[in-house]
Design a protein around this motif. Structure first.
Motif, short mmCIF file in Angstrom:
data_model
loop_
_atom_site.label_atom_id
_atom_site.label_comp_id
_atom_site.label_asym_id
_atom_site.label_seq_id
_atom_site.Cartn_x
_atom_site.Cartn_y
_atom_site.Cartn_z
N LEU A 146 0.85 -1.19 0.00
CA LEU A 146 0.00 0.00 0.00
C LEU A 146 0.89 1.25 0.00
O LEU A 146 1.70 1.43 0.90
CB LEU A 146 -0.92 0.01 1.23
CG LEU A 146 -2.01 -1.06 1.28
CD1 LEU A 146 -2.77 -0.96 2.58
CD2 LEU A 146 -2.96 -0.93 0.10
N VAL B 105 -8.21 -2.57 -2.69
CA VAL B 105 -6.93 -3.03 -3.22
C VAL B 105 -6.51 -4.34 -2.55
O VAL B 105 -5.97 -5.24 -3.20
CB VAL B 105 -5.86 -1.95 -3.04
CG1 VAL B 105 -4.49 -2.46 -3.48
CG2 VAL B 105 -6.21 -0.71 -3.85
N TRP C 120 -2.44 -3.75 -9.07
CA TRP C 120 -2.43 -2.58 -8.21
C TRP C 120 -1.21 -2.51 -7.32
O TRP C 120 -0.67 -1.43 -7.05
CB TRP C 120 -3.70 -2.54 -7.35
CG TRP C 120 -4.87 -1.95 -8.07
CD1 TRP C 120 -5.85 -2.63 -8.71
CD2 TRP C 120 -5.19 -0.57 -8.21
NE1 TRP C 120 -6.75 -1.76 -9.26
CE2 TRP C 120 -6.38 -0.48 -8.95
CE3 TRP C 120 -4.57 0.60 -7.77
CZ2 TRP C 120 -6.96 0.72 -9.28
CZ3 TRP C 120 -5.15 1.81 -8.09
CH2 TRP C 120 -6.33 1.86 -8.83
N SER D 77 -5.27 -7.70 -7.95
CA SER D 77 -4.41 -7.32 -6.84
C SER D 77 -2.96 -7.16 -7.30
O SER D 77 -2.27 -6.22 -6.89
CB SER D 77 -4.49 -8.37 -5.74
OG SER D 77 -3.58 -8.09 -4.71
N TRP E 131 -1.19 7.09 -1.62
CA TRP E 131 -2.63 6.88 -1.64
C TRP E 131 -3.29 7.44 -0.39
O TRP E 131 -4.31 8.10 -0.45
CB TRP E 131 -2.94 5.39 -1.77
CG TRP E 131 -2.46 4.78 -3.05
CD1 TRP E 131 -2.04 5.44 -4.18
CD2 TRP E 131 -2.34 3.39 -3.34
NE1 TRP E 131 -1.67 4.56 -5.15
CE2 TRP E 131 -1.84 3.27 -4.67
CE3 TRP E 131 -2.60 2.23 -2.63
CZ2 TRP E 131 -1.60 2.05 -5.27
CZ3 TRP E 131 -2.37 1.00 -3.22
CH2 TRP E 131 -1.87 0.92 -4.54
#
Length: 299
Positions: free
Chosen positions: A189, A215, A297, A294, A193
């Motif tokens: 992650l 995500v 991303w 997945s 974001w």
């Protein structure tokens, strides 16, 4: 005078090189394919053959029929199969949620030593099962366990030898397994974001609901599938702790093979194994399409 090659000429010149690379890559994979065919293909074919083979106990003659599969979906066998699915689904769902929370706490921790210690412990606990795990819980939370007597759990209706008792035991190795599975996805992650969400006025809950969880969803489903499979295939822990108190398909397979129920039920055990493979295949069919999303991303 220097010659200038067009794109078509460059592609034509590079084509033989690309074909050689593909050929060498295919040759490199052959040992793995051969090992897979031997280690998994032959047992799978034997299971399929046995699941559809019916033996006459009087004459000893064999024939192909769906009798074993039909028997595996009725009576005590069906109850055990449904019980295993329920136990695995509940254990995997709880393990997925708790594992995500623990992994997030580890990822966001400022102490690198804590992260390494938790991941190392998770690697050990995820592989701790079988009879030692059952004995540890019986000594701790059994009818005469240390915590059971000190906290008076028996008077409160607690029983380790039940569905929920088995769920708690399974969580002991499922949660660490989920921590190991989801930590790389949480590391993927991107900080940008969260910063972009905060700059647009999003709260922490909104960030997780609209950005992080969508995500992570394929990875979470992948972890759920892994936990489901681990719980679904577990045998030694349940056999040592609950015996026949909780109907499970793995225990029924063991009883059918050993002849504890009826003599000559070995092929019914193979049919039950085929049922387990089909259930696992259905779960994987849900997971695989989402895994591609997945990967895109988090790459």
């Amino acid at each position: 005078m220097t010659a200038v090659l067009t794109e078509a000429e460059v592609a034509t010149a590079a084509a033989p090189r690309q074909r050689r690379r593909r050929a060498s890559g295919a040759l490199a994979v052959l040992p793995l394919l051969a090992f897979t065919a031997i280690a998994f293909g032959i047992p799978a074919l034997a299971m399929l053959n046995g699941a559809f083979t019916v033996k006459d106990q009087t004459t000893g003659a064999t024939s192909y029929s769906t009798t074993n599969l039909t028997a595996s979906l009725h009576g005590a066998y069906l109850t055990a199969l449904v019980g295993s699915v329920e136990l695995s689904a509940v254990s995997a769902a709880i393990g997925t949620v708790l594992g995500l929370l623990f992994a997030q706490a580890v990822v966001t921790s400022r102490f690198r030593v804590l992260r390494e210690a938790v991941l190392t412990a998770s690697g050990v606990l995820a592989n701790f099962g079988g009879v030692p795990l059952a004995f540890a819980f019986v000594a701790t939370l059994g009818n005469s366990g240390v915590l059971t007597r000190r906290l008076g759990l028996t008077d409160k209706g607690w029983s380790l030898y039940s569905f929920w008792g088995l769920v708690i035991v399974y969580l002991y190795f499922l949660i660490p397994l989920m921590v190991l599975t989801i930590t790389p996805a949480l590391d993927g992650l991107r900080v940008q974001w969260r910063e972009a969400a905060q700059n647009n006025g999003a709260t922490t809950v909104q960030y997780w609901r609209h950005v992080a969880l969508p995500v992570l969803l394929p990875s979470l489903l992948g972890g759920f599938v892994l936990l489901f499979g681990s719980a679904f295939a577990a045998y030694a822990t349940a056999a040592a702790m609950v015996g026949s108190a909780v109907p499970l398909v793995t225990l029924q397979i063991a009883d059918a093979i050993s002849g504890n129920v009826l003599v000559g039920q070995e092929n019914v055990a193979l049919a039950l194994s085929l049922d387990m493979v089909l259930v696992a295949g259905l779960v994987m069919a849900v997971y695989l399409p989402l895994q591609r999303r997945s990967t895109r991303w988090l790459a």
